[in-house]
Design an enzyme around this catalytic site. Structure first.
Site, PDB file in Angstrom:
ATOM      1  N   THR A 130       0.771  -1.356   0.146  1.00  0.00           N
ATOM      2  CA  THR A 130       0.158   0.147   0.038  1.00  0.00           C
ATOM      3  C   THR A 130       1.031   0.606   0.162  1.00  0.00           C
ATOM      4  OG1 THR A 130      -1.451   1.456   1.743  1.00  0.00           O
ATOM      5  CG2 THR A 130       0.039  -0.072   2.609  1.00  0.00           C
ATOM      6  N   ASP A 131       0.751   2.402  -0.315  1.00  0.00           N
ATOM      7  CA  ASP A 131       0.878   3.752  -0.485  1.00  0.00           C
ATOM      8  C   ASP A 131       0.812   3.848   0.716  1.00  0.00           C
ATOM      9  OD1 ASP A 131      -2.006   4.038   0.211  1.00  0.00           O
ATOM     10  OD2 ASP A 131      -2.101   5.848  -1.749  1.00  0.00           O
ATOM     11  N   GLU A 132       0.712   3.791   2.083  1.00  0.00           N
ATOM     12  CA  GLU A 132       0.230   4.213   3.118  1.00  0.00           C
ATOM     13  C   GLU A 132       1.407   4.390   3.687  1.00  0.00           C
ATOM     14  OE1 GLU A 132      -3.072   3.915   5.757  1.00  0.00           O
ATOM     15  OE2 GLU A 132      -4.358   3.672   3.914  1.00  0.00           O
ATOM     16  N   TYR A 155      -1.902   0.013  11.160  1.00  0.00           N
ATOM     17  CA  TYR A 155      -2.112  -0.894   9.438  1.00  0.00           C
ATOM     18  C   TYR A 155      -0.919  -0.428   8.587  1.00  0.00           C
ATOM     19  CZ  TYR A 155      -3.452  -1.597   5.145  1.00  0.00           C
ATOM     20  OH  TYR A 155      -3.380  -2.300   3.866  1.00  0.00           O
ATOM     21  N   LYS A 159       2.448  -2.980   7.562  1.00  0.00           N
ATOM     22  CA  LYS A 159       2.242  -3.651   6.113  1.00  0.00           C
ATOM     23  C   LYS A 159       4.131  -3.238   5.444  1.00  0.00           C
ATOM     24  CE  LYS A 159       0.060  -4.257   3.375  1.00  0.00           C
ATOM     25  NZ  LYS A 159      -0.512  -5.919   2.494  1.00  0.00           N
TER      26      LYS A 159
HETATM   27  P1  NAD Z   1      -9.966  -7.268   2.471  1.00  0.00           P
HETATM   28  O1  NAD Z   1     -10.100  -6.914   3.515  1.00  0.00           O
HETATM   29  O2  NAD Z   1     -11.369  -7.413   1.067  1.00  0.00           O
HETATM   30  O3  NAD Z   1      -9.414  -8.995   1.454  1.00  0.00           O
HETATM   31  C1  NAD Z   1      -8.101  -9.406   2.645  1.00  0.00           C
HETATM   32  C2  NAD Z   1      -8.573 -11.294   2.055  1.00  0.00           C
HETATM   33  O4  NAD Z   1      -7.315 -11.383   3.160  1.00  0.00           O
HETATM   34  C3  NAD Z   1      -9.835 -11.650   3.167  1.00  0.00           C
HETATM   35  O5  NAD Z   1     -10.270 -12.533   2.145  1.00  0.00           O
HETATM   36  C4  NAD Z   1      -9.723 -12.364   4.029  1.00  0.00           C
HETATM   37  O6  NAD Z   1     -10.217 -13.310   4.580  1.00  0.00           O
HETATM   38  C5  NAD Z   1      -8.036 -12.928   3.508  1.00  0.00           C
HETATM   39  N1  NAD Z   1      -7.243 -13.305   4.879  1.00  0.00           N
HETATM   40  C6  NAD Z   1      -7.140 -11.769   5.814  1.00  0.00           C
HETATM   41  N2  NAD Z   1      -6.188 -12.638   7.125  1.00  0.00           N
HETATM   42  C7  NAD Z   1      -5.926 -13.556   6.921  1.00  0.00           C
HETATM   43  C8  NAD Z   1      -5.084 -14.543   7.099  1.00  0.00           C
HETATM   44  N3  NAD Z   1      -5.042 -14.523   8.197  1.00  0.00           N
HETATM   45  N4  NAD Z   1      -4.832 -16.490   6.547  1.00  0.00           N
HETATM   46  C9  NAD Z   1      -5.639 -16.375   5.292  1.00  0.00           C
HETATM   47  N5  NAD Z   1      -6.289 -14.989   4.141  1.00  0.00           N
HETATM   48  C10 NAD Z   1      -6.207 -13.788   5.518  1.00  0.00           C
HETATM   49  O7  NAD Z   1      -8.925  -6.711   1.441  1.00  0.00           O
HETATM   50  P2  NAD Z   1      -8.287  -5.599   0.006  1.00  0.00           P
HETATM   51  O8  NAD Z   1      -8.767  -4.540   0.349  1.00  0.00           O
HETATM   52  O9  NAD Z   1      -8.799  -6.344  -0.731  1.00  0.00           O
HETATM   53  O10 NAD Z   1      -6.865  -5.767  -0.094  1.00  0.00           O
HETATM   54  C11 NAD Z   1      -5.822  -6.251  -0.363  1.00  0.00           C
HETATM   55  C12 NAD Z   1      -4.169  -6.892  -0.302  1.00  0.00           C
HETATM   56  O11 NAD Z   1      -4.539  -5.207  -1.540  1.00  0.00           O
HETATM   57  C13 NAD Z   1      -4.213  -6.503   1.235  1.00  0.00           C
HETATM   58  O12 NAD Z   1      -3.075  -6.571   1.301  1.00  0.00           O
HETATM   59  C14 NAD Z   1      -3.864  -4.633   0.756  1.00  0.00           C
HETATM   60  O13 NAD Z   1      -2.785  -4.081   1.652  1.00  0.00           O
HETATM   61  C15 NAD Z   1      -3.949  -3.934  -0.250  1.00  0.00           C
HETATM   62  N6  NAD Z   1      -4.350  -3.085  -0.772  1.00  0.00           N
HETATM   63  C16 NAD Z   1      -5.193  -2.223  -0.558  1.00  0.00           C
HETATM   64  C17 NAD Z   1      -5.423  -1.269  -1.162  1.00  0.00           C
HETATM   65  C18 NAD Z   1      -7.150  -1.348  -0.886  1.00  0.00           C
HETATM   66  O14 NAD Z   1      -6.966   0.101  -1.075  1.00  0.00           O
HETATM   67  N7  NAD Z   1      -8.039  -1.943  -0.205  1.00  0.00           N
HETATM   68  C19 NAD Z   1      -4.629  -0.680  -1.525  1.00  0.00           C
HETATM   69  C20 NAD Z   1      -3.153  -0.304  -2.021  1.00  0.00           C
HETATM   70  C21 NAD Z   1      -3.326  -2.315  -1.045  1.00  0.00           C
HETATM   71  O1  DAU Z   2      -4.154   3.826   0.912  1.00  0.00           O
HETATM   72  C1  DAU Z   2      -4.035   2.896   0.099  1.00  0.00           C
HETATM   73  C2  DAU Z   2      -5.266   2.210   1.638  1.00  0.00           C
HETATM   74  O2  DAU Z   2      -6.440   3.105   1.125  1.00  0.00           O
HETATM   75  C3  DAU Z   2      -5.077   0.752   1.879  1.00  0.00           C
HETATM   76  O3  DAU Z   2      -4.253   0.121   2.323  1.00  0.00           O
HETATM   77  C4  DAU Z   2      -5.927   0.060   3.277  1.00  0.00           C
HETATM   78  O4  DAU Z   2      -6.782  -1.143   3.119  1.00  0.00           O
HETATM   79  C5  DAU Z   2      -7.292   1.196   2.733  1.00  0.00           C
HETATM   80  O5  DAU Z   2      -8.636   1.028   3.507  1.00  0.00           O
HETATM   81  C6  DAU Z   2      -7.237   2.561   2.246  1.00  0.00           C
HETATM   82  O6  DAU Z   2      -7.703   3.317   3.774  1.00  0.00           O
HETATM   83  P1  DAU Z   2      -8.151   4.093   3.830  1.00  0.00           P
HETATM   84  O7  DAU Z   2      -8.081   4.971   5.364  1.00  0.00           O
HETATM   85  O8  DAU Z   2      -7.646   5.428   2.807  1.00  0.00           O
HETATM   86  O9  DAU Z   2     -10.010   3.937   3.254  1.00  0.00           O
HETATM   87  P2  DAU Z   2     -10.625   4.109   4.115  1.00  0.00           P
HETATM   88  O10 DAU Z   2     -12.177   3.720   3.260  1.00  0.00           O
HETATM   89  O11 DAU Z   2     -11.006   3.970   5.247  1.00  0.00           O
HETATM   90  O12 DAU Z   2     -11.149   5.553   3.873  1.00  0.00           O
HETATM   91  C7  DAU Z   2     -10.943   6.661   3.432  1.00  0.00           C
HETATM   92  C8  DAU Z   2     -10.855   7.755   3.523  1.00  0.00           C
HETATM   93  O13 DAU Z   2     -12.334   8.526   4.489  1.00  0.00           O
HETATM   94  C9  DAU Z   2      -9.567   8.294   5.268  1.00  0.00           C
HETATM   95  O14 DAU Z   2      -9.786  10.246   4.863  1.00  0.00           O
HETATM   96  C10 DAU Z   2     -10.764   8.123   6.453  1.00  0.00           C
HETATM   97  C11 DAU Z   2     -12.222   8.545   5.517  1.00  0.00           C
HETATM   98  N1  DAU Z   2     -13.951   8.235   6.586  1.00  0.00           N
HETATM   99  C12 DAU Z   2     -13.558   6.844   6.421  1.00  0.00           C
HETATM  100  C13 DAU Z   2     -14.460   6.513   6.934  1.00  0.00           C
HETATM  101  C14 DAU Z   2     -14.383   4.704   7.047  1.00  0.00           C
HETATM  102  C15 DAU Z   2     -14.470   8.908   7.016  1.00  0.00           C
HETATM  103  O15 DAU Z   2     -14.249   9.640   6.986  1.00  0.00           O
HETATM  104  N2  DAU Z   2     -15.651   8.385   7.408  1.00  0.00           N
HETATM  105  C16 DAU Z   2     -15.573   6.702   7.382  1.00  0.00           C
HETATM  106  O16 DAU Z   2     -16.329   6.371   8.078  1.00  0.00           O
END
Ligand code: NAD
Ligand code: DAU
Length: 348
Positions: A130-132, A155, A159
């Site tokens: 992730t970019d975080e 988190y 990562k």
């Molecule tokens: P998600 O939470 O939707 O899915 C995570 C999956 O991992 C789920 O299916 C869960 O059951 C599985 N999992 C969790 N713990 C596990 C374990 N101990 N063993 C096996 N499986 C397990 O997450 P996502 O949003 O699809 O993110 C997927 C990946 O991409 C993550 O590594 C996250 O850090 C990365 N990522 C997410 C975003 C985003 O915006 N969602 C952006 C950049 C990177």
């Molecule tokens: O940047 C990549 C990341 O983006 C991934 O690595 C993470 O897995 C993914 O969850 C996401 O993180 P964020 O914290 O940016 O996403 P989230 O959807 O939780 O929140 C997006 C923005 O909205 C953030 O500034 C917080 C705000 N927010 C979020 C929620 C859930 C609110 O204002 N209200 C809310 O209820």
């Protein structure tokens, strides 16, 4: 080639699994997922019977299980997405993030090098990050692949630690690897704890929209299938031991995004303009809230000819349509009925 995709029942993972299963009939895709609250096999009903696809329920934290699995299937490559992924949950329970994201990743790395350490030819461990990990930007600037790590939430720290573990295995054991760091994804199948699906769910049900702080936080949004395409390119054409940043070139403040979402939902639900906006409430800020993320994606654009295909307005509209047309999916994951079903199917 036997490819292990971890976390393939989750949001991004399910799109990656579908893409690889449909596009590469010569690969066998093994989807390993623990089916935590975020994992949902309903995301993959369309490919469940594909001859080149196998689902394995299991936990990457379970060392003996992971080792036996690698010995049994001798995975040539790993695309690792399984993780605890929600920042708010990492604030209430940081250790769960260390256990899955750091120790779980380390377990996969150990099993992978045990199998191939004498000959890594044609093998790769591709870690999805992730970019975080880069921390928070001010008003200007972009994250590049050279930006120093500065994770701010548990988190992000977990990562970052998993990225370091992957690089250390490359350096120490000569393990071939790639890492990509992506910005915020959105699209169908995202668990409704994240901003966009949570707000769609709340608007549909007339529930207040909790905007953290002043709503002026900025994220760079990418449609999930564009992330899957980037992963395909990096997996096949990316250079060994390299990092690629992936982003949408698409920055929105939360409040502007929420206004657009409200407008689209009013139109699609046939409500007078302004109806959904009345649900907006400014609430207590997220602790340690990162101000701004934005990706410089010029490396992947130049080297691998990748760029986002889906515009934000189009992607958001497609996302809203998907949630409106899949109300049973949303109902199942929010009511807990889905988890009850899987307890019955697979046991605890
Ligand atoms: P998600 O939470 O939707 O899915 C995570 C999956 O991992 C789920 O299916 C869960 O059951 C599985 N999992 C969790 N713990 C596990 C374990 N101990 N063993 C096996 N499986 C397990 O997450 P996502 O949003 O699809 O993110 C997927 C990946 O991409 C993550 O590594 C996250 O850090 C990365 N990522 C997410 C975003 C985003 O915006 N969602 C952006 C950049 C990177
Ligand atoms: O940047 C990549 C990341 O983006 C991934 O690595 C993470 O897995 C993914 O969850 C996401 O993180 P964020 O914290 O940016 O996403 P989230 O959807 O939780 O929140 C997006 C923005 O909205 C953030 O500034 C917080 C705000 N927010 C979020 C929620 C859930 C609110 O204002 N209200 C809310 O209820």
């Amino acid at each position: 080639m036997n490819i292990l995709i971890t976390g393939g029942a989750g949001f991004i993972g399910s799109h990656v699994v579908r893409h690889f299963v449909n596009k590469y009939s010569n690969y066998h895709i093994y989807n390993l997922d623990a089916l935590t609250y975020a994992g949902n096999l309903e995301n993959l009903t369309d490919i469940v019977n594909a001859p080149n696809y196998t689902f394995i329920k299991g936990d990457i934290k379970d060392i003996p299980f992971v080792n036996v699995l690698f010995e049994k299937y001798r995975f040539d490559a790993v695309i690792h997405l399984a993780a605890e992924s929600h920042v708010d949950r990492s604030i209430t329970n940081p250790n769960a993030f260390i256990e899955t994201n750091v120790l779980g990743t380390s377990n996969l790395l150990n099993a992978f090098i045990k199998l191939w350490k004498d000959n890594f030819e044609g093998k790769q461990f591709y870690h999805i990050s992730t970019d975080e990990v880069y921390g928070s930007l001010g008003k200007t600037g972009l994250f590049t692949e050279e930006t120093s790590y500065d994770p701010q939430s548990p988190y992000a720290a977990s990562k970052a630690a998993s990225d370091h573990m992957v690089r250390s295995f490359g350096n120490t054991f000569g393990m071939p690897y790639k890492i990509s760091n992506c910005s915020n994804n959105y699209g169908p199948n995202q668990f409704p704890e994240k901003l966009i699906p949570l707000f769609i769910h709340n608007i549909q049900n007339g529930i207040e929209l909790p905007v953290y702080g002043d709503g002026q936080y900025t994220r760079d949004w990418l449609y999930v299938t564009d992330h899957a395409l980037a992963i395909d390119k990096i997996f096949h054409k990316g250079k060994n031991a390299e990092t690629y940043n992936i982003g949408g070139l698409n920055e929105w403040t939360n409040i502007d995004l929420i206004h657009l979402l409200c407008k689209q939902l009013d139109e699609k639900l046939g409500k007078p303009e302004g109806t959904s906006e009345k649900l907006i409430r400014f609430v207590k800020d997220r602790a340690g809230h990162d101000k701004r993320y934005a990706i410089d994606a010029s490396k992947i654009q130049a080297e691998l000819n990748w760029g986002p295909q889906v515009t934000f307005e189009e992607g958001l509209s497609k996302t809203v349509d998907w949630y409106l047309q899949n109300s049973s999916w949303l109902k199942n994951v929010t009511s807990g009925a889905y988890q009850e079903y899987y307890k019955k199917m697979y046991g605890e």
